[in-house]
Design a protein around this motif. Sequence first.
Motif, PDB file in Angstrom:
ATOM      1  N   LYS A 359      57.819 -86.908  91.929  1.00 34.01           N
ATOM      2  CA  LYS A 359      56.870 -85.914  91.434  1.00 34.01           C
ATOM      3  C   LYS A 359      57.073 -85.695  89.940  1.00 34.01           C
ATOM      4  O   LYS A 359      58.197 -85.741  89.443  1.00 34.01           O
ATOM      5  CB  LYS A 359      57.080 -84.577  92.162  1.00 34.01           C
ATOM      6  CG  LYS A 359      57.095 -84.671  93.693  1.00 34.01           C
ATOM      7  CD  LYS A 359      55.719 -84.956  94.249  1.00 34.01           C
ATOM      8  CE  LYS A 359      55.757 -84.951  95.773  1.00 34.01           C
ATOM      9  NZ  LYS A 359      54.426 -85.279  96.354  1.00 34.01           N
ATOM     10  N   ASP A 360      55.956 -85.448  89.241  1.00 27.61           N
ATOM     11  CA  ASP A 360      56.122 -85.052  87.844  1.00 27.61           C
ATOM     12  C   ASP A 360      56.471 -83.571  87.803  1.00 27.61           C
ATOM     13  O   ASP A 360      56.437 -82.870  88.820  1.00 27.61           O
ATOM     14  CB  ASP A 360      54.865 -85.358  87.031  1.00 27.61           C
ATOM     15  CG  ASP A 360      53.626 -84.618  87.535  1.00 27.61           C
ATOM     16  OD1 ASP A 360      53.774 -83.465  87.993  1.00 27.61           O
ATOM     17  OD2 ASP A 360      52.524 -85.194  87.482  1.00 27.61           O
ATOM     18  N   VAL A 361      56.781 -83.075  86.614  1.00 25.15           N
ATOM     19  CA  VAL A 361      57.297 -81.719  86.484  1.00 25.15           C
ATOM     20  C   VAL A 361      56.320 -80.675  87.008  1.00 25.15           C
ATOM     21  O   VAL A 361      56.695 -79.748  87.739  1.00 25.15           O
ATOM     22  CB  VAL A 361      57.654 -81.425  85.017  1.00 25.15           C
ATOM     23  CG1 VAL A 361      58.042 -79.958  84.856  1.00 25.15           C
ATOM     24  CG2 VAL A 361      58.794 -82.314  84.550  1.00 25.15           C
ATOM     25  N   GLU A 362      55.042 -80.826  86.679  1.00 25.49           N
ATOM     26  CA  GLU A 362      54.064 -79.826  87.097  1.00 25.49           C
ATOM     27  C   GLU A 362      53.882 -79.815  88.609  1.00 25.49           C
ATOM     28  O   GLU A 362      53.778 -78.752  89.232  1.00 25.49           O
ATOM     29  CB  GLU A 362      52.726 -80.082  86.391  1.00 25.49           C
ATOM     30  CG  GLU A 362      52.783 -79.865  84.884  1.00 25.49           C
ATOM     31  CD  GLU A 362      53.318 -78.484  84.526  1.00 25.49           C
ATOM     32  OE1 GLU A 362      52.896 -77.490  85.188  1.00 25.49           O
ATOM     33  OE2 GLU A 362      54.161 -78.391  83.611  1.00 25.49           O
ATOM     34  N   GLU A 363      53.802 -81.027  89.205  1.00 25.53           N
ATOM     35  CA  GLU A 363      53.682 -81.107  90.668  1.00 25.53           C
ATOM     36  C   GLU A 363      54.892 -80.462  91.339  1.00 25.53           C
ATOM     37  O   GLU A 363      54.770 -79.746  92.342  1.00 25.53           O
ATOM     38  CB  GLU A 363      53.598 -82.567  91.114  1.00 25.53           C
ATOM     39  CG  GLU A 363      52.252 -83.224  90.919  1.00 25.53           C
ATOM     40  CD  GLU A 363      52.265 -84.642  91.467  1.00 25.53           C
ATOM     41  OE1 GLU A 363      51.580 -84.889  92.487  1.00 25.53           O
ATOM     42  OE2 GLU A 363      52.991 -85.490  90.898  1.00 25.53           O
TER      43      GLU A 363
END
Length: 692
Positions: A359-363
């Motif tokens: 996952k990326d940071v926002e997700e």
Amino acid sequence: MTTHTETTILLQDLERVSQVRSKISSHLTQIADTLEKGESLGENLSGKLELHRDIEDLSKVSKNLRECVFRLLVLGDMKRGKSTFLNALIGENLLPSDVNPCTALLTIVRYGKEKQVTVYFNDGTSPQKIDYKTFKDRYTIDPSEAKQLEREKKQAFPTVDYAVVEYPLPLLEKGIEIVDSPGLNDTEARNELSLGYINNCHAILFVMRASQPCTLGERRYLENYIKDRGLSIFFLINAWDQVKESLIDPDDPDELAEAEGKLRKVFHANLAEYCQIDGYNLYDERVFEISALTALRQRLKNPDAPLKDTGFSAFLMALNTFLTKERAIAEFRQALTLARQASSHVREAVERRIPLLQKDVEELKIQINSVEPEFKILNQIQEQFKGEIREIRDEKARIIADSFRDYVLNLGNTFESDFTHYQPNLNFLDFLSSGKREAFEQELRQAFEKYISDRIADWSKTAEKEMDSAFLQLSNIATSYGDSYTKVTDRITEKLTGTTLPNISDSSQGDHSPSWAKWAAGIFSLARGNIAGVAMAGAGFDWKNIILNFITVFGVGAIITALTGIILGPISLAFLGFGVGMLQADQARKELVKVAKKELIKHLPKIAQEQSPRVYDAIKECFDGYEKQITERMNDDIQSRKSELDNLVKQKESHEINQEKEIERLTQLEQEVKGESQSIEIVYQNFLTTVS
């Protein structure tokens, strides 16, 4: 089978237990080290998994296993041959046994590479190391002085707390530690000291004497301090060979059989109730007829010779079974539970971490926010459990304090019959002599101390039963909340990863429950028995110890001081007012009881009122300590789960994570911990096979 063979088997079995302890300890240490290394590496990669509680618990249990010994407490009245028995057991004339006051010095015998003794004092003096010969010479007194001290009810060595004797003996080296206690008819302070050691020992060896079957003092101690406390006791009836010597015709087999039969009936009538365990009659496995002096003489002549006709063979077989099978199995099972738990925690943490790496940071932040309601539920479970602890605490504190108050107020109703067993044996005419009055008053004071101590000990059984039922109830509540808690944590993992956690096929039922719930339910404790009698030991909350030492917890000494101080004065004044004709033995005893009862009843309401709040506070303190530990462990678990997620976010924000290498590292971490846990399982199962 000879006693020598039994001794050899015991040493071999103790060595096997020691080796298993060492293996399991090493595996636990390896798990802790693996987790420590993993956390250190992870700090600069995808972040820590926050496994510090597991590391701490594993390290403590591993250390406990390495240092663990089977501790035996020897109890018994003076002149029962306790030290002679111990000398025969260990195979050397190690402990002073010439005269009875030597046993007034509480002595701890443990393994040491060199012979040395450390004496600990109770007057602020620093511990003193002395050689073994000096110890025997300095703390042995001649028989005439011994008798005088006994008459005056004085301690032989009043400034000595206890002594530790270190000795390079095989039995001690294989993991046995022995506590040789003072006599039961010593001072009440000494008796309470012995009581403080009871729960820190694996077994009690209660030495009696065939020529003095079940004396009043022995029955008193067993009834008030041993009965209904769930203790493991071996009764050793010493000097059994002297039964034959006391006969008119020692060579008459019928006369000997009759004498021995009568003795056996007396001991069975008095000891059978202490040998009923979980509905099983273990009398034959707990009561033994021995001849310690004969055994010691034989062993001193030839340490390797079999001890014939001494009764040691049957005793050693039973002790061996108890220590190296029953106790060892329970000890190793707890370590296995802890290892399984650590493996489960790592597996869950890794299975949460790997999917989140993608996952990326926002997700990741969105998913973390999505489980905030579940974390609130975990906090709610914590508060609900704390509420139930406090509810039970308040109820039990009130019930037990009220029971104490009622018990104290009713002491006057049974005083005549109760105090009969404690009345001084001095000639009451001695009271009119100023030179003998002090001795009379001292005797009377000690009688009241014993009476009050025994009455409080008798009441404490009611308190113990209430506390036992309370913690059994809390154990069931903890298990229930643990199940609810696990469902929520599983839901957190499922929401974060999008997958359902698989069933744990290689663990027993209940290993998936949170560690705080296991601890709260008593499945395992990190407490390590402390020979100084400390109720709170190690890192665990040892509530069983607090229950056993309940008398000390709320300060029975204050009650003794209060009652004896206010009662003895009026009794002395009353006796001074009596004429010589009044002070005939029978009439004087009646007058003593009459005056004592009058004074006792007069002051009981005040004692009940003053001490009941102390009982209430003591009970409350027990539960507060329990709640504190639960709260810390639950807070730690909840915060660790949050920190684990925050760590990953911080690392993703700071640098690019090599997902492939991190997955490989985490998978390897899980497999290494699982492998060590399975190794403990193998060691444990192999041990079960060898002892079955």
